[in-house]
Write a protein that holds these residues in place. Structure first.
Motif, PDB file in Angstrom:
ATOM      1  N   THR A 642      45.565  -6.237 -31.324  1.00  0.00           N
ATOM      2  CA  THR A 642      46.360  -6.038 -30.120  1.00  0.00           C
ATOM      3  C   THR A 642      47.726  -5.498 -30.516  1.00  0.00           C
ATOM      4  O   THR A 642      48.384  -6.049 -31.398  1.00  0.00           O
ATOM      5  CB  THR A 642      46.530  -7.358 -29.351  1.00  0.00           C
ATOM      6  OG1 THR A 642      45.236  -7.831 -28.972  1.00  0.00           O
ATOM      7  CG2 THR A 642      47.389  -7.169 -28.118  1.00  0.00           C
ATOM      8  N   VAL A 643      48.131  -4.400 -29.886  1.00  0.00           N
ATOM      9  CA  VAL A 643      49.411  -3.751 -30.166  1.00  0.00           C
ATOM     10  C   VAL A 643      50.289  -3.867 -28.922  1.00  0.00           C
ATOM     11  O   VAL A 643      49.878  -3.444 -27.834  1.00  0.00           O
ATOM     12  CB  VAL A 643      49.211  -2.268 -30.543  1.00  0.00           C
ATOM     13  CG1 VAL A 643      50.551  -1.561 -30.719  1.00  0.00           C
ATOM     14  CG2 VAL A 643      48.380  -2.152 -31.822  1.00  0.00           C
ATOM     15  N   HIS A 686      46.183 -13.752 -18.497  1.00  0.00           N
ATOM     16  CA  HIS A 686      44.730 -13.538 -18.528  1.00  0.00           C
ATOM     17  C   HIS A 686      44.339 -12.430 -19.490  1.00  0.00           C
ATOM     18  O   HIS A 686      43.270 -12.497 -20.119  1.00  0.00           O
ATOM     19  CB  HIS A 686      44.219 -13.227 -17.125  1.00  0.00           C
ATOM     20  CG  HIS A 686      44.293 -14.383 -16.180  1.00  0.00           C
ATOM     21  ND1 HIS A 686      43.670 -15.592 -16.419  1.00  0.00           N
ATOM     22  CD2 HIS A 686      44.940 -14.535 -14.975  1.00  0.00           C
ATOM     23  CE1 HIS A 686      43.913 -16.431 -15.417  1.00  0.00           C
ATOM     24  NE2 HIS A 686      44.679 -15.812 -14.528  1.00  0.00           N
ATOM     25  N   LEU A 687      45.169 -11.409 -19.621  1.00  0.00           N
ATOM     26  CA  LEU A 687      44.865 -10.307 -20.527  1.00  0.00           C
ATOM     27  C   LEU A 687      44.822 -10.793 -21.979  1.00  0.00           C
ATOM     28  O   LEU A 687      43.912 -10.433 -22.748  1.00  0.00           O
ATOM     29  CB  LEU A 687      45.913  -9.196 -20.363  1.00  0.00           C
ATOM     30  CG  LEU A 687      45.773  -7.983 -21.292  1.00  0.00           C
ATOM     31  CD1 LEU A 687      44.477  -7.237 -21.021  1.00  0.00           C
ATOM     32  CD2 LEU A 687      46.968  -7.040 -21.111  1.00  0.00           C
ATOM     33  N   LEU A 688      45.800 -11.588 -22.386  1.00  0.00           N
ATOM     34  CA  LEU A 688      45.830 -12.099 -23.756  1.00  0.00           C
ATOM     35  C   LEU A 688      44.617 -12.984 -24.032  1.00  0.00           C
ATOM     36  O   LEU A 688      43.984 -12.880 -25.094  1.00  0.00           O
ATOM     37  CB  LEU A 688      47.123 -12.892 -23.987  1.00  0.00           C
ATOM     38  CG  LEU A 688      48.403 -12.059 -24.103  1.00  0.00           C
ATOM     39  CD1 LEU A 688      49.628 -12.963 -24.074  1.00  0.00           C
ATOM     40  CD2 LEU A 688      48.392 -11.218 -25.377  1.00  0.00           C
ATOM     41  N   ARG A 689      44.285 -13.842 -23.097  1.00  0.00           N
ATOM     42  CA  ARG A 689      43.120 -14.710 -23.292  1.00  0.00           C
ATOM     43  C   ARG A 689      41.819 -13.900 -23.323  1.00  0.00           C
ATOM     44  O   ARG A 689      40.922 -14.177 -24.122  1.00  0.00           O
ATOM     45  CB  ARG A 689      43.073 -15.765 -22.183  1.00  0.00           C
ATOM     46  CG  ARG A 689      44.076 -16.898 -22.387  1.00  0.00           C
ATOM     47  CD  ARG A 689      43.960 -17.961 -21.297  1.00  0.00           C
ATOM     48  NE  ARG A 689      42.602 -18.367 -21.025  1.00  0.00           N
ATOM     49  CZ  ARG A 689      41.917 -19.254 -21.761  1.00  0.00           C
ATOM     50  NH1 ARG A 689      42.486 -19.805 -22.825  1.00  0.00           N
ATOM     51  NH2 ARG A 689      40.670 -19.584 -21.440  1.00  0.00           N
ATOM     52  N   GLN A 690      41.731 -12.913 -22.462  1.00  0.00           N
ATOM     53  CA  GLN A 690      40.536 -12.077 -22.449  1.00  0.00           C
ATOM     54  C   GLN A 690      40.357 -11.344 -23.781  1.00  0.00           C
ATOM     55  O   GLN A 690      39.250 -11.276 -24.327  1.00  0.00           O
ATOM     56  CB  GLN A 690      40.616 -11.068 -21.305  1.00  0.00           C
ATOM     57  CG  GLN A 690      39.377 -10.181 -21.186  1.00  0.00           C
ATOM     58  CD  GLN A 690      39.597  -9.039 -20.214  1.00  0.00           C
ATOM     59  OE1 GLN A 690      40.465  -8.199 -20.423  1.00  0.00           O
ATOM     60  NE2 GLN A 690      38.832  -9.028 -19.131  1.00  0.00           N
ATOM     61  N   GLY A 695      37.533  -9.691 -26.583  1.00  0.00           N
ATOM     62  CA  GLY A 695      37.909  -8.371 -27.081  1.00  0.00           C
ATOM     63  C   GLY A 695      37.057  -7.932 -28.252  1.00  0.00           C
ATOM     64  O   GLY A 695      36.849  -8.685 -29.203  1.00  0.00           O
ATOM     65  N   ASP A 696      36.549  -6.714 -28.178  1.00  0.00           N
ATOM     66  CA  ASP A 696      35.744  -6.165 -29.268  1.00  0.00           C
ATOM     67  C   ASP A 696      36.259  -4.803 -29.721  1.00  0.00           C
ATOM     68  O   ASP A 696      35.582  -4.085 -30.438  1.00  0.00           O
ATOM     69  CB  ASP A 696      34.282  -6.054 -28.852  1.00  0.00           C
ATOM     70  CG  ASP A 696      34.081  -5.102 -27.672  1.00  0.00           C
ATOM     71  OD1 ASP A 696      35.088  -4.668 -27.076  1.00  0.00           O
ATOM     72  OD2 ASP A 696      32.918  -4.795 -27.352  1.00  0.00           O
ATOM     73  N   ARG A 697      37.477  -4.447 -29.283  1.00  0.00           N
ATOM     74  CA  ARG A 697      38.081  -3.178 -29.689  1.00  0.00           C
ATOM     75  C   ARG A 697      39.596  -3.327 -29.563  1.00  0.00           C
ATOM     76  O   ARG A 697      40.089  -4.272 -28.924  1.00  0.00           O
ATOM     77  CB  ARG A 697      37.566  -2.032 -28.824  1.00  0.00           C
ATOM     78  CG  ARG A 697      37.932  -2.111 -27.351  1.00  0.00           C
ATOM     79  CD  ARG A 697      36.931  -1.337 -26.524  1.00  0.00           C
ATOM     80  NE  ARG A 697      35.605  -1.908 -26.640  1.00  0.00           N
ATOM     81  CZ  ARG A 697      34.489  -1.178 -26.793  1.00  0.00           C
ATOM     82  NH1 ARG A 697      34.547   0.130 -26.804  1.00  0.00           N
ATOM     83  NH2 ARG A 697      33.307  -1.770 -26.908  1.00  0.00           N
ATOM     84  N   PRO A 698      40.356  -2.437 -30.152  1.00  0.00           N
ATOM     85  CA  PRO A 698      41.818  -2.558 -30.074  1.00  0.00           C
ATOM     86  C   PRO A 698      42.323  -2.493 -28.640  1.00  0.00           C
ATOM     87  O   PRO A 698      41.745  -1.833 -27.775  1.00  0.00           O
ATOM     88  CB  PRO A 698      42.317  -1.367 -30.889  1.00  0.00           C
ATOM     89  CG  PRO A 698      41.198  -1.048 -31.828  1.00  0.00           C
ATOM     90  CD  PRO A 698      39.945  -1.337 -31.047  1.00  0.00           C
ATOM     91  N   LEU A 699      43.419  -3.215 -28.424  1.00  0.00           N
ATOM     92  CA  LEU A 699      44.080  -3.245 -27.122  1.00  0.00           C
ATOM     93  C   LEU A 699      45.539  -2.867 -27.321  1.00  0.00           C
ATOM     94  O   LEU A 699      46.236  -3.462 -28.141  1.00  0.00           O
ATOM     95  CB  LEU A 699      43.989  -4.650 -26.515  1.00  0.00           C
ATOM     96  CG  LEU A 699      44.883  -4.949 -25.308  1.00  0.00           C
ATOM     97  CD1 LEU A 699      44.454  -4.112 -24.092  1.00  0.00           C
ATOM     98  CD2 LEU A 699      44.872  -6.438 -24.973  1.00  0.00           C
ATOM     99  N   VAL A 700      46.003  -1.850 -26.575  1.00  0.00           N
ATOM    100  CA  VAL A 700      47.415  -1.464 -26.577  1.00  0.00           C
ATOM    101  C   VAL A 700      48.002  -1.886 -25.240  1.00  0.00           C
ATOM    102  O   VAL A 700      47.516  -1.467 -24.179  1.00  0.00           O
ATOM    103  CB  VAL A 700      47.581   0.054 -26.779  1.00  0.00           C
ATOM    104  CG1 VAL A 700      49.066   0.425 -26.774  1.00  0.00           C
ATOM    105  CG2 VAL A 700      46.926   0.505 -28.094  1.00  0.00           C
TER     106      VAL A 700
END
Length: 859
Positions: A642-643, A686-690, A695-700
């Protein structure tokens, strides 16, 4: 009687003084060779380096005489039978100036220096290698050589970045593998650039030769080559090697054409592996460099220092420089006269350098053993400078004689290391030549008979359950534990206010929750469930905008020391790893490290890197482009890094205000990563917990700065954290009657709150406001469903803070059009329609945003 005794004492004093002086002269001469001998060492196979005359290495500089050897009684000389200065000079020259030389001038610790000098002076156990060992070394050299010959003969147009001239690298790596296994390590992680990679893939990593050949021969394709999305000399591999001490796992990291970028990635992988296997010893890390890249790429210096920083250490790295003394066409020669070596940057971490002649395989073996033992003894970096040459050009199709005719005149006349070793290992006989011929034939036959390995069966990934948010009672427990200060901890006034805010937030479901509270509660809930958290970046413990406060500080007045209190530790489950690390002032190396960590750590931890300001991601663009956005597609690397990029025009200039949203979106394809821009604290929670749980790929994530943090309307009620989940598209909070909506305004981030206020002031009841919280993958279906619900819809507008050719517009407009109903005349537009007027001035954030709001809701 008294006079005679006095005379004897005087004679003894004179004798002791002469003995001490002789000892001092010998010691001075030895120290000179220890510290300066590497500058005249026999480390250049071609003999093209000019060897300077160093006065300190001359006996007369120390006033050393033959009789000093008899008087000095120096322990270093015991048992050597040296009788004169000439013999001593010859001995020291062989010891310190031979094909293996030590440069300890950058080592600041005296104990480490003495350990190195002792190892260099010591004889290896067992003395000279047995003929069987020599035959094994010759066979490995032949394998390295024949691989290059095989590709040259059968695929002359293949770009392979030949190892010829440094074939001893394979012998060196074999020795490091054996040494790793000797110390009962379970894994060795390896990074390297192009030069010699194909050779090591086949001969070290045990990749079938057919897998490589398939990239060069269209007639002999394999599944791997047919689906290849990267160059063969970028490939990595995994294998298990059997050694005399047991099995050892080997992992070679993939690497793009950005030389040295894999170095910090590998460090992160090592630490990530250890995080996922806490009962295992720290894996060994070996990084191979080119000479020009090691001293020329800034990420090397960043990474050297990074590994010295708390939270990034890997117990020392063995660096191997394949030193061809040239970078593409630019000479990069050794310069002993002016102390000029490509290894000199290693001084910044006090690393010793072992210079070794690549044409002397037995010296190479010694260098490998000493280096690895040093790493294990001191947990510190060490450098092996493998000095060889490059028999061909940068790539085999380059005509190197165009730029380096003199150098290649020497190379063309120079016999390969296999011939030299066959002659030296079996002097005066044909046995060495016969062994070489047999080994070469066996290696070549093996390459040509190779078959591709069967493809590995795909592993099923279980579907993650929808993350269920903690209930009210759990959040109250978190707050109670996290705000229970240790006795005598005098919290700062800002922390005291924060505690009050947290306690108030959980007092009732309708109480507002700040972004700070939402983030900390997301982490607390994950840690309490056993999920690890690793968050790094500049000043992340406090947060650049005072937005996190993950670590609280106070002064113990009685002890006069500073204390630290970690609220999240109070709720973490046993075994849940928690690291919140203020990184050095580095972007490229740190982002590479965290990416590597995320690949190896798997789904056991939420791994986050936060930029101090959004535009600081510029310093890590190589990592974003070559790894985060494309690592899965090219190499199958599963990273959920996560970026966090603080974003939003807030009056500090358009460049420093931005995280370059458009640049990130331009890197998105085939759902390679997610890009989100949340507008309220519940969405953030909710985004951080999700991401942590599914999560199975990078999140920006484009995260808020001061204005959105202070925006009361962005602070969700506690009930929004307790229920629901992250929504890629937020519906209109005002819920206007669908039949009266004539237009829809789409936006992201804090501008949504300004638009809502402007709509209220304008009394507009015909405009619906939808917040696009996830920009990639774009919520096309959700938007289409929303738009279909407005039967009188005439217009869809996208609003953003950035200029029309920046921001998200150019990357989302096609998705918006795809979501539109088919009513006649419906169109998507930006407002303002041109880049003229107040929006182009960028005088302040307020004017920029005010102009946009005024364009949508004119008063």
């Amino acid at each position: 009687m008294t006079l005679h005794h006095a005379h004897a004492s005087s004679t003894e004093q004179i004798s002791d003084a002469r003995q001490a002086l002789a000892h001092a002269r010998i010691q001075s001469f030895i120290e000179a060779y220890r510290h300066e001998g590497y500058r005249i060492a026999d480390i250049d196979p071609l003999g093209t380096v000019s060897v300077p005359e160093i006065p300190a290495l001359l006996p007369q500089s120390h006033d050393l005489k033959d009789e000093d050897l008899a008087l000095g009684q120096h322990r270093f000389l015991e048992g050597l039978g040296l009788t004169n200065v000439k013999e001593l000079t010859h001995f020291l020259s062989r010891l310190y100036c031979g094909p293996l030389a030590l440069d300890a001038s950058g080592v600041r610790d005296e104990g480490r220096r003495q350990w190195l000098f002792a190892r260099l002076a010591a004889r290896e156990h067992g003395g000279e290698p047995a003929q069987g060992e020599r035959a094994a070394v010759l066979a490995r050299l032949a394998a390295a050589e024949q691989w290059e010959h095989y590709l040259q003969q059968d695929y002359p147009q293949a770009k392979r970045f030949s190892l010829e001239g440094c074939e001893a690298l394979l012998v060196l790596m074999d020795a490091l593998v054996e040494r790793s296994s000797f110390y009962q390590l379970e894994q060795l992680f390896l990074a390297m650039p192009h030069r010699g990679r194909l050779n090591l893939l086949v001969n070290l990593m045990q990749m079938p030769a057919a897998e490589i050949v398939a990239y060069f021969d269209a007639k002999r394709t394999t599944q791997a080559a047919a689906g290849a999305v990267d160059l063969p000399y970028h490939l990595g591999a995994e294998t298990v090697r059997s050694t005399a001490h047991g099995k050892l796992g080997l992992f070679m990291a993939h690497n793009p054409s950005h030389l040295e970028s894999a170095y910090p990635v590998l460090l992160g992988m090592v630490r990530g592996y250890r995080s996922a296997h806490p009962q295992s010893p720290m894996p060994a890390s070996v990084v191979i460099h080119g000479d020009a890249a090691f001293c020329g790429q800034g990420v090397v210096m960043e990474s050297l220092k990074l590994a010295q920083h708390a939270g990034y250490g890997v117990g020392g790295t063995v660096h191997v420089i394949v030193n061809n003394q040239i970078g593409f066409t630019t000479p990069n020669p050794l310069d002993p006269l002016n102390h000029g070596y490509c290894t000199d940057i290693a001084r910044i971490v006090g690393a010793p350098v072992l210079h070794v002649n690549a044409d002397q395989p037995e010296a190479v073996l010694r260098a490998a053993r000493i280096a690895f033992d040093y790493r294990m003894q001191f947990g510190a970096d060490v450098v092996i400078d493998l000095v060889g040459y490059r028999r061909w050009g940068h790539a085999e199709q380059d005509t190197a004689t165009v730029t380096q005719p003199l150098l290649h005149g020497f190379i063309d006349k120079h016999p390969p290391v296999t011939q030299l070793y066959a002659q030296a290992g079996w002097p005066g006989s044909h046995e060495g030549a016969a062994l070489l011929a047999a080994s070469s034939q066996e290696a070549l036959a093996g390459f040509r008979a190779s078959r591709p390995a069967a493809p590995a069966a795909a592993k099923a990934t279980p579907m993650a359950a929808s993350p269920v948010a903690p209930d009210l009672q759990r959040l109250r427990q978190f707050v109670e534990r996290m705000t229970r200060l240790p006795e005598g901890f005098d919290a700062h006034a800002a922390i005291t206010r924060l505690i009050t805010q947290w306690q108030d937030s959980v007092s009732a479901p309708d109480h507002p929750c700040s972004w700070n509270f939402a983030e900390n509660m997301a982490y607390a809930s994950l840690l309490s469930e056993g999920m690890g958290l690793r968050l790094s970046g500049m000043d992340v413990q406090r947060g650049t905008f005072m937005q996190r406060h993950a670590v609280w500080h106070a002064v113990d007045a009685a002890q006069g020391v500073q204390q630290a209190f970690w609220p999240l530790r109070q709720v973490a489950a046993p075994g849940a790893a928690l690291e919140v690390i203020n990184s050095p002032l580095s972007e490229e190396a740190v982002v590479g490290f965290e990416y590597g960590f995320s690949v190896q750590a798997g789904g056991g931890a939420l791994v986050i890197w936060e930029a101090q300001f959004g535009d600081f991601v510029n310093g890590a663009q190589i990592m974003i482009d070559q790894y985060i956005s494309s690592g899965r597609g090219k190499w199958g690397y599963a990273s959920a890094l996560t970026v966090l990029l603080p974003h939003g025009y807030e009056g500090v200039g358009p460049e420093h205000s931005t995280g370059y949203l458009s640049r990130m979106l331009l890197l998105c394809a085939q759902q390679n990563m997610r890009v989100a821009y949340p507008s309220n604290s519940a969405q953030w929670f909710h985004l951080l917990r999700q991401q942590a749980l599914q999560g199975d790929r990078p999140l920006v994530v484009f995260t808020p700065k001061s204005v959105l943090h202070a925006e009361v309307r962005s602070q969700s009620p506690l009930s929004a954290l307790l229920h629901g989940s992250f929504q890629p598209l937020l519906p209109d909070a005002q819920a206007l009657p669908a039949a009266q909506v004539r237009r829809v305004v789409l936006c992201s981030g804090k501008v949504s709150h300004d638009l809502a206020e402007a709509r209220r002031q304008a009394g507009d009841t015909a405009t619906a406001l939808l917040a696009v919280e996830q920009l990639h993958p774009f919520p096309v279906e959700s938007l289409a469903a929303q738009l279909r619900g407005y039967p009188q819809l005439e217009e869809v507008i996208w609003v953003q803070e950035e200029e029309r050719k920046q921001g998200a517009w150019l990357c989302v407009r096609d998705a918006i059009e795809a979501a539109m109903p088919t009513q006649a005349g419906l169109r998507a537009v930006t407002r303002p329609d041109t880049d003229s007027g107040p929006t182009a001035s960028k005088t302040t954030h307020y004017m920029q945003q005010a102009a946009l709001v005024q364009a949508v809701f004119p008063l």
